[in-house]
Design a protein around this motif. Structure first.
Motif, PDB file in Angstrom:
ATOM      1  N   UNK A  56       1.075  -0.933  -0.069  1.00  0.00           N
ATOM      2  CA  UNK A  56       0.285   0.220  -0.130  1.00  0.00           C
ATOM      3  C   UNK A  56       0.455   1.372   0.083  1.00  0.00           C
ATOM      4  N   UNK A  57       1.896   1.114   0.009  1.00  0.00           N
ATOM      5  CA  UNK A  57       3.243   2.666  -0.195  1.00  0.00           C
ATOM      6  C   UNK A  57       3.140   3.319  -0.652  1.00  0.00           C
ATOM      7  N   UNK A  58       2.449   2.845  -2.040  1.00  0.00           N
ATOM      8  CA  UNK A  58       2.862   3.714  -3.017  1.00  0.00           C
ATOM      9  C   UNK A  58       0.905   5.138  -3.032  1.00  0.00           C
ATOM     10  N   UNK A  59       0.610   4.159  -2.879  1.00  0.00           N
ATOM     11  CA  UNK A  59      -0.934   4.610  -2.645  1.00  0.00           C
ATOM     12  C   UNK A  59      -0.916   5.764  -1.548  1.00  0.00           C
ATOM     13  N   UNK A  60       0.173   5.130  -0.685  1.00  0.00           N
ATOM     14  CA  UNK A  60      -0.226   6.363   0.690  1.00  0.00           C
ATOM     15  C   UNK A  60       0.632   7.296   0.501  1.00  0.00           C
TER      16      UNK A  60
END
Length: 237
Positions: A56-60
């Motif tokens: 999820x890091x890219x979305x975060x």
């Protein structure tokens, strides 16, 4: 407390033919292994959660770029993202939280001279030359570092230091492979710099715990820490 004391005593009686005077210590190690087996499903879930959070890091990062100047809106958006993706930010804490009751039970069990109004017979048990109710300071007073009890603690410290060094190297590798995502504008997340420096050393704090709690509780900590290091190495590979 009396029920738990009876359980430990019964385990010690079963193991006495194999371990003799150290049967109660062996019972604590076995009890720890059973406790770790019970929370293993939570550990597996925590591993899946960490992998999901990494994905999820890219979305975060996009949310931080969008709401970087509004911390409250950013926090709400991140929580909504985790809920939408069915990822719990706290799943990694559950295995440790569920083990705390067992640790405190052992701590109190081997800190009290009486249990249920009767003398605590568990305090008569030893691990080799070290009484299970004593602490490191007691070992130092009775023969020093290289006395019988002192050598038991030296062995425990060596095991804990080895596990801590293993966790230190592993944590450094994981943090290098998954660096913290910066807030929009290239600024680091507040507090993450200090956390990144401290986190690899967290395992070494176990040395202090082993030194200040009764030997029975220290055995629980050493066994659980070793189990956790092996478990995490397998689940997070």
């Amino acid at each position: 407390m009396s029920v738990f004391a009876d359980l430990v005593q019964q385990l010690a009686d079963l193991l006495q033919p194999l371990f003799g005077a150290s049967a109660a210590a062996a019972a604590i190690v076995l009890f720890t292994a059973l406790a770790r087996l019970l929370v293993h499903p939570l550990s597996r879930a925590a591993a899946r959660g960490q992998k999901a959070r990494a994905e999820l890091q890219p979305k975060v990062a996009e949310l931080r770029k969008k709401h970087g100047k509004n911390p409250e809106k950013l926090q709400k958006a991140v929580l909504e993202l985790h809920a939408e993706e069915k990822v719990s930010p706290l799943s990694g804490c559950l295995p440790s939280l569920f083990q705390l009751p067992a640790f405190f039970l052992l701590y109190h069990l081997f800190s009290n001279t009486t249990i249920g109004g009767k003398a605590n017979e568990l305090l008569t048990h030893q691990l080799l030359a070290a009484p299970l109710g004593d602490r490191w300071t007691d070992a130092l007073d009775d023969g020093g570092v290289f006395g019988g009890a002192g050598l038991v603690y030296v062995a425990l410290f060596v095991v804990v230091a080895g596990v801590a060094a293993f966790n230190f190297r592993r944590t450094k590798r994981m943090m290098a492979a998954n660096p913290a995502v910066p807030v929009g504008g290239g600024e680091p997340v507040p507090g993450m710099g200090a956390m990144s420096k401290v986190m690899p050393f967290m395992s070494f704090f176990t040395l202090f715990t082993v030194a200040v709690v009764p030997l029975a509780a220290a055995l629980y900590v050493v066994t659980s820490t070793t189990w956790s290091a092996v478990e995490r190495a397998v689940l997070y590979r």
